[in-house]
Scaffold this motif. Structure first.
Motif, mmCIF file in Angstrom:
data_model
loop_
_atom_site.group_PDB
_atom_site.id
_atom_site.type_symbol
_atom_site.label_atom_id
_atom_site.label_comp_id
_atom_site.label_asym_id
_atom_site.label_seq_id
_atom_site.Cartn_x
_atom_site.Cartn_y
_atom_site.Cartn_z
ATOM 1 N N LEU A 143 0.847 -1.188 0.000
ATOM 2 C CA LEU A 143 0.000 0.000 0.000
ATOM 3 C C LEU A 143 0.883 1.239 0.000
ATOM 4 O O LEU A 143 1.713 1.409 0.889
ATOM 5 C CB LEU A 143 -0.918 -0.016 1.234
ATOM 6 N N PHE A 144 0.734 2.070 -1.028
ATOM 7 C CA PHE A 144 1.550 3.278 -1.177
ATOM 8 C C PHE A 144 3.044 2.956 -1.083
ATOM 9 O O PHE A 144 3.815 3.669 -0.441
ATOM 10 C CB PHE A 144 1.163 4.326 -0.136
ATOM 11 N N GLY A 145 3.422 1.831 -1.687
ATOM 12 C CA GLY A 145 4.822 1.461 -1.744
ATOM 13 C C GLY A 145 5.340 0.684 -0.563
ATOM 14 O O GLY A 145 6.501 0.259 -0.563
ATOM 15 N N ARG A 154 -5.138 -1.925 7.568
ATOM 16 C CA ARG A 154 -5.237 -1.238 6.276
ATOM 17 C C ARG A 154 -5.251 -2.225 5.127
ATOM 18 O O ARG A 154 -5.928 -2.019 4.113
ATOM 19 C CB ARG A 154 -4.067 -0.260 6.136
ATOM 20 N N MET A 155 -4.500 -3.309 5.268
ATOM 21 C CA MET A 155 -4.470 -4.325 4.224
ATOM 22 C C MET A 155 -5.835 -4.972 4.063
ATOM 23 O O MET A 155 -6.309 -5.186 2.943
ATOM 24 C CB MET A 155 -3.407 -5.382 4.548
ATOM 25 N N PHE A 156 -6.513 -5.286 5.178
ATOM 26 C CA PHE A 156 -7.834 -5.884 5.084
ATOM 27 C C PHE A 156 -8.785 -4.965 4.321
ATOM 28 O O PHE A 156 -9.548 -5.413 3.459
ATOM 29 C CB PHE A 156 -8.394 -6.169 6.479
ATOM 30 N N VAL A 158 -8.042 -2.663 2.102
ATOM 31 C CA VAL A 158 -7.649 -2.596 0.689
ATOM 32 C C VAL A 158 -8.081 -3.854 -0.052
ATOM 33 O O VAL A 158 -8.610 -3.790 -1.168
ATOM 34 C CB VAL A 158 -6.128 -2.384 0.563
ATOM 35 N N VAL A 159 -7.876 -5.016 0.554
ATOM 36 C CA VAL A 159 -8.268 -6.263 -0.086
ATOM 37 C C VAL A 159 -9.774 -6.300 -0.310
ATOM 38 O O VAL A 159 -10.258 -6.683 -1.390
ATOM 39 C CB VAL A 159 -7.811 -7.473 0.756
ATOM 40 N N LEU A 160 -10.542 -5.886 0.678
ATOM 41 C CA LEU A 160 -11.992 -5.863 0.527
ATOM 42 C C LEU A 160 -12.409 -4.909 -0.584
ATOM 43 O O LEU A 160 -13.316 -5.213 -1.373
ATOM 44 C CB LEU A 160 -12.648 -5.458 1.845
ATOM 45 N N ALA A 161 -11.744 -3.761 -0.663
ATOM 46 C CA ALA A 161 -12.073 -2.802 -1.720
ATOM 47 C C ALA A 161 -11.757 -3.377 -3.098
ATOM 48 O O ALA A 161 -12.545 -3.216 -4.044
ATOM 49 C CB ALA A 161 -11.299 -1.506 -1.493
ATOM 50 N N ARG A 162 -10.632 -4.063 -3.228
ATOM 51 C CA ARG A 162 -10.265 -4.666 -4.516
ATOM 52 C C ARG A 162 -11.273 -5.715 -4.945
ATOM 53 O O ARG A 162 -11.611 -5.840 -6.130
ATOM 54 C CB ARG A 162 -8.880 -5.297 -4.424
ATOM 55 N N LEU A 163 -11.740 -6.498 -3.986
ATOM 56 C CA LEU A 163 -12.689 -7.565 -4.289
ATOM 57 C C LEU A 163 -14.129 -7.072 -4.295
ATOM 58 O O LEU A 163 -15.048 -7.856 -4.543
ATOM 59 C CB LEU A 163 -12.539 -8.708 -3.277
ATOM 60 N N VAL A 186 -12.005 -4.416 11.708
ATOM 61 C CA VAL A 186 -12.447 -3.894 10.419
ATOM 62 C C VAL A 186 -13.901 -4.268 10.142
ATOM 63 O O VAL A 186 -14.558 -3.637 9.325
ATOM 64 C CB VAL A 186 -11.521 -4.411 9.301
ATOM 65 N N GLY A 187 -14.406 -5.295 10.826
ATOM 66 C CA GLY A 187 -15.796 -5.689 10.660
ATOM 67 C C GLY A 187 -16.024 -7.087 10.127
ATOM 68 O O GLY A 187 -17.166 -7.494 9.915
#
Length: 243
Positions: A143-145, A154-156, A158-163, A186-187
């Protein structure tokens, strides 16, 4: 989400969740990482072992510490430490897992801090590869390099947003409590797989802690075949006893 509130997406950890990584891989990986650190940083064996453990405990992955503090390239580290020529012969899983995964309704992904090449080898050898729609490996957790593997919240997200998923749709099946704690914040709903960690001297979930279910854990299991009993209506499954 389904009207009954059942999850439609399952996120499965790999090591010590879908197979006995303590037996098959962890010892070999520790040795490979120690050798890599000793050569790359020009330190002795004791210091290499200390750094491997210290960075793992501080960041959740040895690689993060090496990248942040020593400029080690992730792809180079992962390729050299995960060759494991005898991996397939050492793998141990449950013969019932394939049937349990295929019978479980909903989309399924593997979410692992391991590299994709290693994850594919394990799933192929265990005949589980076609049970999953995809693999989210450590290469996809940048994420951001910066690498943000589990347990980074934050990874969770991002992964949810991608999927294109909502947290309430998803269940994380994991052996590591720190990862479940972050996912629950995160929920996501969380399931603690305990089949292999009972005899795992590598990870932190040992001894008396295994007998307590933290508030952020929705359910504990020792067999994938029992997932349905916690999330699906009784008529949708036939209950199997834990091995």
């Amino acid at each position: 989400m389904a009207a009954a509130g059942r999850p439609v997406v399952w996120l499965f950890d790999l090591d010590n969740t879908l197979h006995d990584a303590s037996h098959a891989a962890f010892g070999l990986l520790d040795e490979a990482m120690n050798d890599y650190i000793a050569q790359a940083l020009r330190v002795d064996a004791a210091q290499a072992d200390f750094l491997r453990l210290d960075y793992w405990r501080r960041y959740g992955a040895t690689l993060l510490g090496l990248e942040r503090h020593h400029g080690i390239r992730a792809a180079h580290f992962l390729e050299h430490t995960h060759r494991l020529p005898d991996l397939e012969q050492r793998l141990r899983g449950s013969p019932r897992d394939r049937a349990a995964l295929r019978a479980l309704p909903g989309r399924k992904f593997v979410l692992t801090n391991a590299p994709a090449s290693y994850a594919k080898r394990v799933l192929t050898a265990l005949d589980l590869a076609d049970c999953f729609e995809g693999i989210v490996s450590i290469e996809g957790m940048r994420l951001f390099g910066h690498l943000r593997p589990k347990p980074d919240a934050r990874m969770f997200r991002v992964v949810l947003a991608r999927l294109k998923l909502r947290p309430a749709q998803c269940v994380l099946v994991e052996d590591t409590l720190a990862h479940q704690r972050a996912a629950r914040a995160v929920g996501l709903r969380t399931v603690w797989m305990q089949r292999y960690v009972w005899r795992n001297a590598h990870g932190p979930e040992v001894g008396a802690r295994l007998r307590r279910k933290p508030a952020y854990v929705y359910a504990r299991i020792r067999s994938l075949s029992t997932l349905a009993t916690h999330f699906l209506p009784a008529r949708a499954h036939v209950r199997h006893a834990d091995p």
